[in-house]
Write an enzyme that holds these catalytic residues in place. Structure first.
Site, PDB file in Angstrom:
ATOM      1  N   GLY A  19     -56.773  -8.944 -32.405  1.00 50.77           N
ATOM      2  CA  GLY A  19     -57.232  -7.818 -31.598  1.00 50.77           C
ATOM      3  C   GLY A  19     -56.531  -7.612 -30.281  1.00 50.77           C
ATOM      4  O   GLY A  19     -57.099  -7.004 -29.370  1.00 50.77           O
ATOM      5  N   PRO A  92     -46.048 -10.562 -29.991  1.00 49.62           N
ATOM      6  CA  PRO A  92     -46.419 -10.680 -31.402  1.00 49.62           C
ATOM      7  C   PRO A  92     -47.116 -11.991 -31.698  1.00 49.62           C
ATOM      8  O   PRO A  92     -46.896 -13.002 -31.028  1.00 49.62           O
ATOM      9  CB  PRO A  92     -45.074 -10.602 -32.133  1.00 49.62           C
ATOM     10  N   ASN A 145     -62.631 -12.965 -28.964  1.00 50.73           N
ATOM     11  CA  ASN A 145     -62.840 -11.563 -29.334  1.00 50.73           C
ATOM     12  C   ASN A 145     -63.647 -11.442 -30.632  1.00 50.73           C
ATOM     13  O   ASN A 145     -63.871 -12.428 -31.334  1.00 50.73           O
ATOM     14  CB  ASN A 145     -61.480 -10.877 -29.477  1.00 50.73           C
ATOM     15  N   ASP A 148     -68.948  -9.610 -32.182  1.00 52.34           N
ATOM     16  CA  ASP A 148     -69.919  -8.897 -33.021  1.00 52.34           C
ATOM     17  C   ASP A 148     -69.903  -9.417 -34.453  1.00 52.34           C
ATOM     18  O   ASP A 148     -70.928  -9.411 -35.146  1.00 52.34           O
ATOM     19  CB  ASP A 148     -69.645  -7.395 -33.003  1.00 52.34           C
ATOM     20  N   SER A 528     -24.810 -49.336 -15.088  1.00 51.15           N
ATOM     21  CA  SER A 528     -24.266 -47.981 -14.821  1.00 51.15           C
ATOM     22  C   SER A 528     -24.588 -47.032 -15.979  1.00 51.15           C
ATOM     23  O   SER A 528     -23.694 -46.605 -16.707  1.00 51.15           O
ATOM     24  CB  SER A 528     -22.759 -48.038 -14.562  1.00 51.15           C
TER      25      SER A 528
END
Length: 620
Positions: A19, A92, A145, A148, A528
């Site tokens: 969404g 995306p 999201n 509902d 080293s």
């Protein structure tokens, strides 16, 4: 009073169909950010096509996206609140378009992560969070999201929140907000939801308005990457976009990595009067009180807060190339306005964002996250991402395509600035009255440096001392510089940080070069570990430098462990120990390799002596 409004860039990421576009479309409508007639235009288009109206159509940028019903590229759209303007970057969600997601998120200051309440936390929810962390984005709001579809149940929200917050915490992210929403109906976006009255915290708009915007970059050290140099009449204008910090007319600037300095004479702006100061995000030109030769890719800073200078760094990257990344491959590194070739020196580990685990590997496949070591032949000016996210990110290209994006760490590697900066001035070289041929004639051999390098326990000191004794017996002028003895005097003020280790080797290299110039053979026995440091020692001694790799496997060295150092490193008693928690870069083309896994001390000493007789003894 200035009417300029604050601007923040937000990236919206999430699994496909969770969404994102719907949320953005509804956000535009509810904040009054839509152009007049835009909503009616989209609704009319839907009627003509016989399609149901979708809020997502308000922000879809391409006709093909409306036809396919998915977002296939990043789209940047502006909206506003009473506090500030926003650029929303919709990235995306599906794996094949992750490249676009990285491209979009790389310029964002904050992120909105979407999760579908009916599907919960998905694999890409984890991957996207890992990538945001990789890109250095720390301001994050999670939107759960389609509540509902879960009956707007508080328990469902609490379960998803707990799972995702736990995962984010494991990768070092603390989300600023987690918000339940129904984007299609506008619940908890701009206005509070009546059907989720159990949620008492911020709406999405309130959350976004609470984030810190680019203005905070002014508090960071000045970084002005030079993009181009223009010549107008008698002026040379250095042009670029300020990445962080502020500058003013009269400031003394340091240009890295060239290390030239000058004061700002003027600040030039396009189609506007000259300014006295400028800040983050502004594209400006400057002129200086001295005509310096500055190139594209240099970074201007204040002298007291310079960037790091190095030719090697650790990169945590997301690999996008179709061909695997393997050790030894060359790529183009894009670092702000700098573009140079780098070599993949090592692949440290591959990360699994789901399992939060890492594993060794000899290649990095597409869509894998890896820690690598990259080396350039040129000095680079950069910052660690934790210190400055603007100059702590990079991109790799293969000459045609972007193949990786990543962040910079200097863990275990030194800032080389102090090692390459010449601070002494008004110095005149004094010529010796004893010539090099005279020294050779007196000693019967040339001078030089036998630079023994290898892991602790490989046998360097033992071999060096035996070689010195035998050379002395044969009439050579020889002396050993060993790690322990120089730290008792010459380098007693140095500790074991990466910078001090590099300074330790720099000093030894310079002293060894003086010994060699005096006609002696100096044998050095130092781990080293950094190839750059050994190259610097080679440059000091010139043709008299002979690198000898005392080669032994880590397993062999640990079994020997003459000083108990490996045991102490494994228990955490010694930090940053070479071969265990710090890197050792093996010589690429040593003049001589002594394999002490295979050879005894006597055999190893004999090989070194044979090399000296062949290369140092004066011939009639």
């Amino acid at each position: 009073m200035s009417t300029e409004r604050d601007l923040m860039r937000i990236v919206i990421v999430g699994h496909v169909d969770h969404g994102k576009s719907t949320l953005v479309g509804r956000l535009f409508h509810d904040t009054g950010s839509l152009p007049d007639g835009k909503l009616e235009q989209i609704k009319a288009m839907c009627e003509r096509r016989g399609m149901p109206f979708e809020w997502a159509f308000l922000m879809d940028a391409f006709q093909s996206e409306r036809d396919q019903g998915i977002t296939i590229d990043t789209a940047q759209i502006w909206f506003k609140t009473p506090k500030r303007d926003y650029t929303i970057i919709d990235a995306p969600g599906h794996r094949e378009f992750i490249k676009n997601m990285i491209t979009g998120a790389s310029s964002a200051e904050a992120a909105v992560m979407l999760i579908d309440a009916s599907q919960g936390v998905q694999q890409q929810s984890r991957t996207h969070a890992f990538l945001l962390n990789l890109l250095g984005i720390r301001q994050i709001v999670v939107v759960v999201n389609k509540m509902d579809l879960a009956g707007c149940a508080e328990a469902t929200f609490a379960q998803i929140k707990a799972e995702y917050v736990r995962y984010l915490g494991d990768i070092g992210i603390v989300p600023n907000f987690v918000i339940p929403a129904v984007a299609r109906d506008g619940d908890n976006l701009v206005h509070r939801s009546a059907r989720m009255d159990w949620y008492k915290e911020a709406t999405l708009i309130a959350a976004l308005d609470s984030f810190r915007s680019q203005g905070d970059l002014a508090a960071l050290p000045l970084r002005l990457p030079i993009q181009d140099v223009y010549k107008f009449d008698e002026r040379r204008i250095l042009a670029g976009r300020i990445a962080s910090g502020r500058l003013r007319v009269g400031d003394r600037l340091l240009f890295s990595p060239s290390n030239k300095m000058a004061r700002i004479k003027t600040i030039e702006t396009w189609n506007a009067d000259a300014a006295n100061e400028a800040g983050p995000g502004q594209s400006i030109g400057i002129t200086t009180d001295e005509q310096l030769f500055i190139e594209r890719g240099d970074i201007a800073s204040h002298a007291d807060q310079p960037p790091i200078e190095t030719n090697v760094f650790r990169g945590r990257l997301f690999w996008l190339g179709r061909k695997p990344l393997v050790r030894g491959d060359a790529y183009r590194l894009r670092l702000q306005t700098r573009d140079v070739q780098v070599i993949v020196e090592a692949i440290d580990a591959i990360y699994d964002p789901d399992a939060l685990a890492q594993r060794p590997a000899d290649k990095v496949e597409r869509n894998e996250i890896a820690d690598v070591i990259l080396r350039s032949y040129a000095l680079l000016a950069l910052d660690e991402v934790e210190q400055n996210p603007q100059t702590g990110r990079f991109v790799l290209g293969d000459g045609v395509n972007i193949v990786a994006g990543g962040t910079i760490s200097m863990r275990d590697y030194p800032d080389q600035r102090s090692l390459v900066t010449v601070k002494s001035t008004n110095i005149t070289a004094v010529a010796h009255r004893v010539t090099n041929p005279q020294r050779v004639a007196r000693n019967g051999h040339t001078g030089g440096v036998l630079w023994l390098t290898g892991l602790s326990g490989a046998g360097k000191s033992t071999i060096a001392m035996a070689v010195e004794q035998e050379l002395f017996r044969r009439g050579y002028q020889a002396y050993v510089l060993d790690g322990d003895n120089v730290r008792r005097g010459l380098n007693s003020n140095l500790d074991f940080s990466p910078e001090d280790r590099a300074e330790n080797i720099r000093r030894v290299g310079e002293v060894a070069a003086l010994f060699a110039d005096s006609g002696q053979i100096v044998v050095t026995a130092f781990i080293s570990p950094y190839r750059t440091d050994r190259q610097r020692a080679r440059a000091a001694a010139g043709s008299g430098f002979h690198e000898i790799h005392i080669k032994a496997s880590l397993e062999t060295c640990e079994k020997r462990d003459p000083k108990g150092l490996y045991r102490r490193a494994r228990t955490g008693e010694i930090a940053e120990f070479t071969g265990v928690t710090a890197p050792y870069e093996m010589p690429e083309s040593a003049e001589l390799t002594i394999d002490t896994d295979r050879l005894s001390i006597e055999q190893s000493v004999a090989k070194v002596l044979e090399y000296v007789e062949r290369n140092f003894r004066k011939t009639a």
